[in-house]
Design a protein around this motif. Structure first.
Motif, short mmCIF file in Angstrom:
data_model
loop_
_atom_site.label_atom_id
_atom_site.label_comp_id
_atom_site.label_asym_id
_atom_site.label_seq_id
_atom_site.Cartn_x
_atom_site.Cartn_y
_atom_site.Cartn_z
N GLU A 380 3.80 -5.96 -6.78
CA GLU A 380 4.57 -7.22 -6.72
C GLU A 380 5.85 -7.08 -5.93
O GLU A 380 6.36 -8.05 -5.37
N SER A 381 6.42 -5.87 -5.91
CA SER A 381 7.69 -5.72 -5.20
C SER A 381 7.81 -4.29 -4.69
O SER A 381 7.10 -3.40 -5.15
N ILE A 382 8.72 -4.10 -3.78
CA ILE A 382 8.89 -2.79 -3.16
C ILE A 382 9.29 -1.73 -4.20
O ILE A 382 8.91 -0.57 -4.10
N GLU A 383 9.98 -2.15 -5.25
CA GLU A 383 10.42 -1.20 -6.29
C GLU A 383 9.24 -0.54 -7.01
O GLU A 383 9.37 0.52 -7.59
N GLU A 384 8.07 -1.21 -7.00
CA GLU A 384 6.93 -0.65 -7.72
C GLU A 384 6.27 0.52 -7.03
O GLU A 384 5.45 1.22 -7.61
N PHE A 385 6.60 0.71 -5.74
CA PHE A 385 5.98 1.84 -5.04
C PHE A 385 6.70 3.12 -5.38
O PHE A 385 7.91 3.14 -5.60
N ASN A 386 5.95 4.20 -5.39
CA ASN A 386 6.51 5.50 -5.71
C ASN A 386 6.63 6.38 -4.47
O ASN A 386 7.55 7.16 -4.30
N ASP A 387 5.68 6.26 -3.57
CA ASP A 387 5.52 7.18 -2.45
C ASP A 387 6.71 7.09 -1.47
O ASP A 387 7.11 6.01 -1.05
N LEU A 388 7.20 8.27 -1.08
CA LEU A 388 8.33 8.28 -0.15
C LEU A 388 7.96 7.67 1.20
O LEU A 388 8.81 7.10 1.88
N MET A 389 6.68 7.75 1.57
CA MET A 389 6.27 7.18 2.85
C MET A 389 6.32 5.65 2.80
O MET A 389 6.66 4.99 3.77
N ALA A 390 5.97 5.08 1.64
CA ALA A 390 6.03 3.62 1.49
C ALA A 390 7.46 3.15 1.69
O ALA A 390 7.73 2.16 2.38
N LYS A 391 8.39 3.91 1.10
CA LYS A 391 9.80 3.51 1.21
C LYS A 391 10.27 3.60 2.64
O LYS A 391 10.99 2.73 3.13
N PHE A 392 9.86 4.65 3.34
CA PHE A 392 10.25 4.82 4.73
C PHE A 392 9.66 3.71 5.61
O PHE A 392 10.35 3.09 6.42
N HIS A 393 8.36 3.44 5.42
CA HIS A 393 7.74 2.37 6.22
C HIS A 393 8.42 1.03 5.99
O HIS A 393 8.62 0.25 6.91
N TYR A 394 8.77 0.79 4.74
CA TYR A 394 9.41 -0.48 4.42
C TYR A 394 10.76 -0.61 5.13
O TYR A 394 11.04 -1.62 5.79
N GLU A 395 11.56 0.44 5.05
CA GLU A 395 12.87 0.42 5.74
C GLU A 395 12.70 0.19 7.23
O GLU A 395 13.44 -0.58 7.85
N LYS A 396 11.70 0.88 7.78
CA LYS A 396 11.45 0.76 9.23
C LYS A 396 11.09 -0.69 9.58
O LYS A 396 11.57 -1.24 10.57
N MET A 397 10.27 -1.29 8.75
CA MET A 397 9.85 -2.67 9.02
C MET A 397 11.05 -3.62 8.90
O MET A 397 11.20 -4.54 9.70
#
Ligand code: GLC
Ligand code: CA
Length: 562
Positions: A380-397
């Motif tokens: 539902e939201s970015i906070e629910e992801f755990n993976d460091l790659m997800a966080k990086f991709h999100y910031e990049k986007m």
């Protein structure tokens, strides 16, 4: 050349992501005793090799792909005694254990790196890749990291940058230093002597770094720098040395994880006469539906998929060995991605995907839960992801100006967390994965999709996998599946994937409808026998191939006259 038979030619590998497999002590984290409890389940499925994602001591920044001691087990996963018991219990069931070998990099908490970092003249300084800044203070070159904008981090204390193709907590080892290589070889002996069945080698095609560290010139495909550090001559040289010092002394399965590879590279790695490794994971087919640089999902193009798989099947025929897979711990769930996860078609499409893959030549890999048709989860939201790659991709986007909704949509399509959601064992609380609080929340559909249901229901996806494995390992079709020639039929057909396997006096035709529509086709083969059909009530339609109508996601294996 004909291939010298090896035990792993008809093996079927089951991948376990220990953190998410089965928790035995209620701390919410899967562990080794939890795996031991489920060995019978894997044995019943028929798989005879388990690839265990890393269980070594680690600060777990990348869930174990950042190792701080190669000879210790992470306490959350158990003890060395548990690991030895796992090897023993697996062996009793004729299952081999393949461990992950993560040696492109270590954790920054590894004593080797701690020493290396401590001063410029420490004897371990050269175990990692340290470089002076450019005269303006910027990094030594323009390489990017998979998990961060740049592949270099400055160490303030010593004034030099160190290289990390992944996070700054995963510094790259310097394979140019023979002491590093021999430390790795010693560690491999340590494990192999315990009776391992082999290694899955993490990003092993990246270990060779050119000594002049040239700038990247290609920016629109992959991580900048890959043309310099992937699949170069050094990587092959190091692998041959590793074979010489270690692998030749054991009869093991080795599989290299190798993004950015062509079939020619695949032959270099896996041709038996080159003495490198048994097989590799290529990445072409898991890249066709995503455009990383624009963060968008592209429609899955079956013609392209067939072209890729067929090229690998043919180019490595008797010149190497393939591995074939739909999913792993870095990929979304196969049924959601390539089939359909809507209730009407989930089961049949998951079976169709399985049939399509398991009749190819090469060693098939099943990722935990794939045999249940586990689906992607909706985050539902970015906070629910755990993976460091997800966080990086999100910031990049976000930096690129995409909206938060677009960012979330991309991650809902491709996040690695989909695969890492805990395994569904039964319909009890937390799917029987844990009595505690799971480290990553479960997918709510576990009440319908779970192992207990699948084992009890003879028409389940699980039993379909079991049948496919049996065909490959112990049936009159073994040799044609394992060693037959492969031939693609109607390459331009955008909806149906049909191919033929031929060996001596036997031929198998595999036909899979990748759509939710009826498809009528004509094939000029004569049916000898229906071997497997994912619609069990449909045998009567298959007396001739002159005009067949495939149901949505229907997939059949037919023995045809040679
Ligand atoms: C491989 C692993 C992945 C990990 C990365 C760094 O791609 O499969 O999970 O994050 O290497 O070790
Ligand atoms: Ca646990």
């Amino acid at each position: 050349m004909s291939m010298e038979p090896r035990w792993w030619h008809d093996a079927v590998v089951y991948q376990i992501y220990p953190r998410s497999f089965n928790d035995s002590n209620g701390d919410g984290i899967g562990d080794i005793p939890g795996i031991i409890e489920k060995l019978d389940y894997i044995q019943s499925l028929g798989s005879n090799v388990i690839w265990l994602s890393p269980v070594y001591q680690s600060p777990m920044e990348d869930n174990g792909y950042d190792i701080s001691s190669y000879r210790d087990i992470a306490p959350e996963f158990g003890t060395m005694a548990d690991m030895e018991k796992l090897l023993f219990e697996a062996d009793k069931r004729q299952i081999k254990i393949v461990m992950d070998l993560v040696v492109n990099h270590t954790s920054d908490q590894h004593p080797w790196f701690q020493e290396s970092k401590s001063s410029k003249d420490n004897p371990k300084r050269d175990w990692y890749i340290w470089k002076d800044p450019k005269s303006d203070g910027t990094p030594p070159n323009n390489w990017e990291s998979f998990f961060e904008p740049q592949a270099w981090t400055l160490d303030e204390a010593t004034g030099q940058y160190y290289l990390h193709l992944f996070s700054h907590q995963q510094p790259d080892l310097n394979w140019a230093n023979p002491d590093v290589r021999h430390a790795v070889y010693d560690m491999m002996h340590f494990w192999l002597k315990k009776g391992l069945g082999g290694f899955r080698m993490d990003v092993i095609n990246m270990i060779g770094k050119p000594s002049d560290f040239p700038d990247a010139t290609i920016f629109d495909a992959g991580v900048a720098g890959w043309e310099h550090w992937s699949n170069n001559l050094l990587a092959h040289q190091y692998l041959r040395e590793m074979h010489d010092h270690v692998l030749q002394h054991y009869d093991v399965l080795t599989v290299g994880e190798t993004p950015f590879t062509t079939t020619l590279d695949g032959r270099y790695y896996s041709h038996p006469d080159r003495n490198e490794i048994s097989m590799i994971f290529q990445f072409e087919h898991v890249s066709i539906d995503r455009e990383e640089h624009n963060a968008v999902k592209k429609p899955f193009d079956l013609v392209q998929y067939k072209e890729i798989m067929s090229r690998w099947q043919q180019d490595l025929y008797q010149k190497g060995w393939n591995s074939v897979y739909w999913s792993n711990h870095d990929q979304p769930r196969a049924v959601s991605r390539y089939g359909s996860d809507c209730p009407q078609y989930r089961v049949v499409s998951a079976k169709m995907l399985a049939t399509t893959l398991h009749c190819m030549s090469g060693t098939p890999y099943i990722y935990q839960g794939e045999e249940l048709g586990m689906t992607n989860k909706h985050f539902e939201s970015i906070e629910e992801f755990n993976d460091l790659m997800a966080k990086f991709h999100y910031e990049k986007m976000m930096k690129k100006g995409l909206s938060p909704e677009e960012g979330l949509a991309f991650l809902n399509d491709f996040s690695r967390d989909h695969a890492r959601v805990p395994m569904h064992w039964d319909s009890s609380n937390n799917a029987g994965f844990t009595n505690g609080q799971p480290w990553l929340p479960l997918n709510s559909n576990y009440t319908e999709i779970n192992a207990q249901q699948a084992v009890d229901d003879k028409t389940s996806i699980y039993h379909h996998y079991r049948q496919l494995i049996e065909l490959r390992k112990a049936s009159p079709y073994r040799d044609v599946i394992v060693y037959g020639r492969y031939e693609l039929i109607e390459p331009e057909d955008a909806h149906v994937y049909a191919y033929l396997r031929r060996h001596e006096q036997r031929a198998l035709l595999v036909i899979s409808n990748f759509t939710d529509q009826l498809q009528t086709r004509h094939y000029s083969f004569n049916i000898e026998k229906m071997v497997l059909n994912n619609y069990s009530d449909d045998e009567l339609n298959w007396t001739s191939l002159k005009a067949v109508t495939l149901k949505p996601y229907q997939s059949v294996i037919i023995e045809v006259a040679c």
